[in-house]
Design a protein around this motif. Sequence first.
Motif, PDB file in Angstrom:
ATOM      1  N   UNK A   1      45.865 -32.868 -16.133  1.00  5.44           N
ATOM      2  CA  UNK A   1      46.325 -31.815 -15.387  1.00  5.44           C
ATOM      3  C   UNK A   1      47.450 -31.543 -15.129  1.00  5.44           C
ATOM      4  N   UNK A   2      47.799 -32.445 -15.875  1.00  6.57           N
ATOM      5  CA  UNK A   2      50.082 -32.453 -15.866  1.00  6.57           C
ATOM      6  C   UNK A   2      49.835 -32.125 -17.164  1.00  6.57           C
ATOM      7  N   UNK A   3      49.753 -32.430 -18.504  1.00  9.17           N
ATOM      8  CA  UNK A   3      50.738 -32.337 -19.285  1.00  9.17           C
ATOM      9  C   UNK A   3      48.791 -33.142 -20.396  1.00  9.17           C
TER      10      UNK A   3
ATOM     11  N   UNK B   1      51.768 -38.697 -21.098  1.00 11.97           N
ATOM     12  CA  UNK B   1      52.394 -36.938 -21.026  1.00 11.97           C
ATOM     13  C   UNK B   1      53.072 -36.764 -22.206  1.00 11.97           C
TER      14      UNK B   1
ATOM     15  N   UNK C   1      41.777 -38.419  -9.756  1.00  9.02           N
ATOM     16  CA  UNK C   1      42.626 -37.283  -9.601  1.00  9.02           C
ATOM     17  C   UNK C   1      44.096 -37.203  -9.621  1.00  9.02           C
ATOM     18  N   UNK C   2      44.602 -38.193  -9.844  1.00 12.98           N
ATOM     19  CA  UNK C   2      46.149 -38.149 -10.502  1.00 12.98           C
ATOM     20  C   UNK C   2      46.447 -37.690 -11.352  1.00 12.98           C
ATOM     21  N   UNK C   3      45.686 -38.180 -12.507  1.00  8.60           N
ATOM     22  CA  UNK C   3      45.807 -36.926 -14.116  1.00  8.60           C
ATOM     23  C   UNK C   3      44.473 -36.370 -14.247  1.00  8.60           C
TER      24      UNK C   3
ATOM     25  N   UNK D   1      34.555 -35.214  -4.167  1.00 12.07           N
ATOM     26  CA  UNK D   1      34.981 -34.063  -3.427  1.00 12.07           C
ATOM     27  C   UNK D   1      33.276 -33.209  -1.963  1.00 12.07           C
TER      28      UNK D   1
ATOM     29  N   UNK E   1      36.807 -29.743   0.831  1.00 14.47           N
ATOM     30  CA  UNK E   1      37.679 -30.050  -0.075  1.00 14.47           C
ATOM     31  C   UNK E   1      38.978 -31.412   0.109  1.00 14.47           C
TER      32      UNK E   1
ATOM     33  N   UNK F   1      52.640 -28.825 -19.885  1.00 18.30           N
ATOM     34  CA  UNK F   1      52.598 -28.371 -18.428  1.00 18.30           C
ATOM     35  C   UNK F   1      52.268 -27.751 -17.203  1.00 18.30           C
ATOM     36  N   UNK F   2      51.397 -27.368 -16.148  1.00 14.82           N
ATOM     37  CA  UNK F   2      51.384 -26.941 -15.225  1.00 14.82           C
ATOM     38  C   UNK F   2      52.514 -25.194 -15.090  1.00 14.82           C
TER      39      UNK F   2
ATOM     40  N   UNK G   1      42.931 -30.413  -3.259  1.00 16.93           N
ATOM     41  CA  UNK G   1      44.294 -31.119  -3.523  1.00 16.93           C
ATOM     42  C   UNK G   1      44.443 -31.322  -5.104  1.00 16.93           C
ATOM     43  N   UNK G   2      43.450 -31.334  -5.307  1.00 20.78           N
ATOM     44  CA  UNK G   2      44.505 -30.916  -7.207  1.00 20.78           C
ATOM     45  C   UNK G   2      44.722 -30.682  -7.184  1.00 20.78           C
TER      46      UNK G   2
ATOM     47  N   UNK H   1      47.881 -31.539  -6.496  1.00 21.25           N
ATOM     48  CA  UNK H   1      48.496 -32.655  -7.380  1.00 21.25           C
ATOM     49  C   UNK H   1      48.926 -31.747  -8.443  1.00 21.25           C
ATOM     50  N   UNK H   2      47.919 -31.013  -9.026  1.00 24.55           N
ATOM     51  CA  UNK H   2      49.008 -30.355 -10.043  1.00 24.55           C
ATOM     52  C   UNK H   2      50.372 -29.430 -10.145  1.00 24.55           C
TER      53      UNK H   2
ATOM     54  N   UNK I   1      52.383 -33.536  -8.633  1.00 24.55           N
ATOM     55  CA  UNK I   1      52.742 -34.703  -9.896  1.00 24.55           C
ATOM     56  C   UNK I   1      51.841 -35.526  -9.148  1.00 24.55           C
ATOM     57  N   UNK I   2      51.385 -37.086  -9.841  1.00 24.45           N
ATOM     58  CA  UNK I   2      50.274 -37.925  -9.629  1.00 24.45           C
ATOM     59  C   UNK I   2      51.249 -38.214  -8.410  1.00 24.45           C
TER      60      UNK I   2
END
Lengths: 556, 97
Positions: free
Chosen positions: A49-51, A95, A418-420, A476, A479, B15-16, B77-78, B81-82, B85-86
């Motif tokens: 999701x982030x990296x 990361x 879902x945090x990552x 989920x 939503x 990175x988003x 939510x996904x 969070x993107x 961040x976490x």
Amino acid sequence: MYRYDEFDKAFVAARVAEFSDQVTRRLAGEMTEEEFMPLRLRNGVYLQLHAYMLRVAIPYGTLSSRQLRKLAHIARRYDRGYGHFTTRQNIQFNWPRLVDIPEILEELSEVEMHAIQTSGNCIRNVTSDHFAGAAADEFADPRPYAEILRQWSSLHPEFSYLPRKFKIAVVGARIDRAAIQVHDIGLWLKRDSSGKLGFAFYVGGGQGRTPMVARLLRDFVPEEDLLSYTTAIIRIYNLYGRRDNKYKARIKILIHETGLEKLREEIEAEFAILKTGELKLPQADIDAINAYFHTPDLADRPEWHHNLDWLRSDDPAFDRWVNRNVASHRHPDYGIVTISLKPTGGVPGDATSVQMDVVADLAERYSKDELRVSYHQNLVLPHVALGDLKVIYDTLLATGLASANIGLISDIIACPGLDYCTLANARSISVAQQISARFSSHDRQMQVGEIQLNISGCINACGHHHVGHIGILGVEKKGSELYQLTLGGNAGNNCAIGEITGRGFSSDEIVDAVETVINTYLSVRESNKESFISTYRRVGMALFRQALYDVTGRAV
Amino acid sequence: MSLKILTASRLTDGHPVWYCTDGGWSKEFSNAAVADTSLACLLFERVAKQAIEKNEIVDATLVDVETRDGRLVALRLRERIRANGPTITSYAQNQSI
């Protein structure tokens, strides 16, 4: 510990050079993402999701101090100062930049590590008992066989494009500490009546959307036939396993759809052809690998038994930690220390680079330079003299690693959720944090006793929720996050898949629901000697459902 | 139609990023340009294709959003969070970054 030979070094170096070139070409636009994605996945690089995320293999969960220091260095230099130990005894960095990954792989190769086969439809990192080579209940060390399987399966040309990923676990003790019956192949080392070593082969276990407990394929396969028999199984799977539907592609589905007896016939026929061929393991080769794993010389230190008793009585917190986190070693003057990566409110399985460095120093000084990663997402010092426990505890206490909770309700297995994770539907970590905070009192955890609580953020079940005594699955719905609760699952001996309690719970309700389950257990157990799972097996689901839901099936 | 924004991951570090009104890609969700017509969505898709071809981004996708108190918020939510961040950053920030 095993050390790379020339072949290992050459193939890892060649792969680092190959993937570095692929990354360069991708960044230069000479390759599309569609072309690059399968290549990066074969080298453990996911896009989350982030990296990007890099998953590094830790074969059968065994590490040296030097290797852990290198992981700490990578976390510090290329990541955000921490790493996440996984339920396959691997480590993930959350990361890293794509441009840095060739350099990271180069650094890993310096300490005989890599990220090969940590993803893709191939034979994944072979897992094993984190107490191997030290446990008092062990009759043979499973790691030499895990190492033989690692060497055989690495870049295996026939098995690089299987219908789906393939997971193998090996144990060699009375207690199965590697959950072998939820693996594609589970191997249990044993001796036959003549004292000869061999394996019971279990096949077709797995979690995910169709959880199944592995079935016994053959009760005894002599050790020299390990590779022949494993090859026969995977060859038949590779031939018949479904490739039209990824959700039905694992060997468990093939067994379910074809029948174990019919597959056994085919596997045995293939084995009959293979068993006298080049895959037969010469005793000299087995002995050579075994030599890497001999138990280190452990000097007798009986004088410390009395001192340890005195130190424990003098420091109740230390006493609690010894009680929960130190297991019996085969040498009476030594113990196996499990370092909890589950502090109250923390992220299960996460360790900072500082913590990794401290643990590496402890392993070098007090545990014969050896470390293990457990699939429960903790670290292990396998050979610790009882006389050194106090100094280790004091060091861990100063590093935030002295949680005395192994096997208790806050020793939670949880996926990144879902945090990552891009596959996740709901958060796992935040639920784990809330549960560990709710049950933060050590006295209360001890009152509850032995229990395994596992959380997954999606149906892929990386958090092993199916085999948690209490399992939580995040989904989920409209939503929002919704959490299904399962009870009665169990990994290891008497493996079982948990049963769903009923309707799911919202993120605001799930911790209360867990507490309701715990309070129900406490109210119906016969004594404090009856564990949660024993009580559940005795009383069944009905009482728990009654406590959780009203007559309309709504959560109370 | 629901409001949509265009998001992707940056090729070099994953990175988003969000496509913004100045025609570039921003690391800040709040800078995202909003499409409120199907024509605007088509334009976003063309922008994404070009950016992918130029090796700037991967995994481009349109995301449903709404405005709450004058601020853009992703419906799922996904995606929240993107964007943020976490949800466990307080712990992560305690590490030796």
